[in-house]
Scaffold this motif. Structure first.
Motif, PDB file in Angstrom:
ATOM      1  N   LYS A 142     -50.674  -9.908  50.288  1.00  0.00           N
ATOM      2  CA  LYS A 142     -49.409  -9.266  50.667  1.00  0.00           C
ATOM      3  C   LYS A 142     -48.520  -9.054  49.452  1.00  0.00           C
ATOM      4  O   LYS A 142     -48.614  -9.765  48.457  1.00  0.00           O
ATOM      5  N   ASP A 143     -47.646  -8.060  49.558  1.00  0.00           N
ATOM      6  CA  ASP A 143     -46.601  -7.870  48.560  1.00  0.00           C
ATOM      7  C   ASP A 143     -45.351  -8.593  49.027  1.00  0.00           C
ATOM      8  O   ASP A 143     -44.956  -8.456  50.177  1.00  0.00           O
ATOM      9  N   TYR A 144     -44.758  -9.388  48.165  1.00  0.00           N
ATOM     10  CA  TYR A 144     -43.523 -10.096  48.513  1.00  0.00           C
ATOM     11  C   TYR A 144     -42.417  -9.680  47.550  1.00  0.00           C
ATOM     12  O   TYR A 144     -42.687  -9.282  46.427  1.00  0.00           O
TER      13      TYR A 144
END
Ligand code: ACO
Length: 162
Positions: A142-144
């Protein structure tokens, strides 16, 4: 002192150690919801490399190897409070690198580092530049926002442990 790598496989010792590691992560990573810690620790696609002394867990790293993509994502990393800055974190990381290369066949690690842990990861050879081609990891992790994505390229030959 020993270093072990295990996952949720039902073996008594492994389950006791994983619970011990859950308690360390719970204290040392106060921003991580405890249910999330337990979910990943007990997820069978994650593995944990742990430092065990007198049959007690001193610390560990939980990661998910993406075998087809040849990289691993480090989810959690911590050493118990009274044993920090004694070199265990470095030895743990070296065992993880060796295991990931020789057992999982990985070439890289990625991790979202907490701000205050960036210094530790830099000392372990991680960089804030991501050299791994995006199509190898995009869509897998995921991109955070607000955390720093860091990379480590595993040396193909270096003996990381003695
Ligand atoms: N910031 C900067 N440098 C650090 C930090 C830090 N937070 N922690 C350790 N170092 C340095 C040490 O000074 C040492 O430097 P040296 O080699 O020049 O002496 C080097 O990094 C290695 O130190 P170790 O003793 O091997 O590290 P330690 O056993 O303390 O483990 C760890 C490091 C895991 C970060 C530990 O301090 C810890 O559990 N901290 C709290 C939890 C945490 O922040 N975990 C990482 C969150 S990010 C994630 O989990 C993906």
């Amino acid at each position: 002192l020993k270093f072990v790598c295990c996952s949720n496989d039902g073996i008594d010792d492994h389950m006791v150690w994983l619970i011990g590691l859950k308690n360390i992560f719970g204290k040392q990573l106060p921003n991580m919801p405890k249910v999330y810690i337990v979910r990943l620790l007990m997820d069978r696609s994650h593995k944990s490399v742990m430092v065990i002394r007198h049959n007690q867990v001193v610390g560990g790293i939980t990661y998910r190897p993406y075998i087809s993509q040849k990289f691993g994502e480090i989810a959690f990393c911590a050493i118990t409070a009274d044993e920090q800055v004694k070199g265990y974190g470095t030895r743990l990381m070296n065992h993880l690198k060796q295991h990931a290369r020789d057992v999982d066949g990985l070439t890289h690690f990625l991790t979202y580092a907490d701000n205050n842990a960036v210094g530790y990861f830099i000392k372990q050879g991680f960089t804030k530049e991501i050299y791994l081609e995006k199509d190898r990891w995009h869509g897998y992790i995921k991109d955070y926002d607000g955390v720093i994505l860091m990379e480590y390229k595993i040396d193909p030959k270096l003996p990381y442990t003695d």
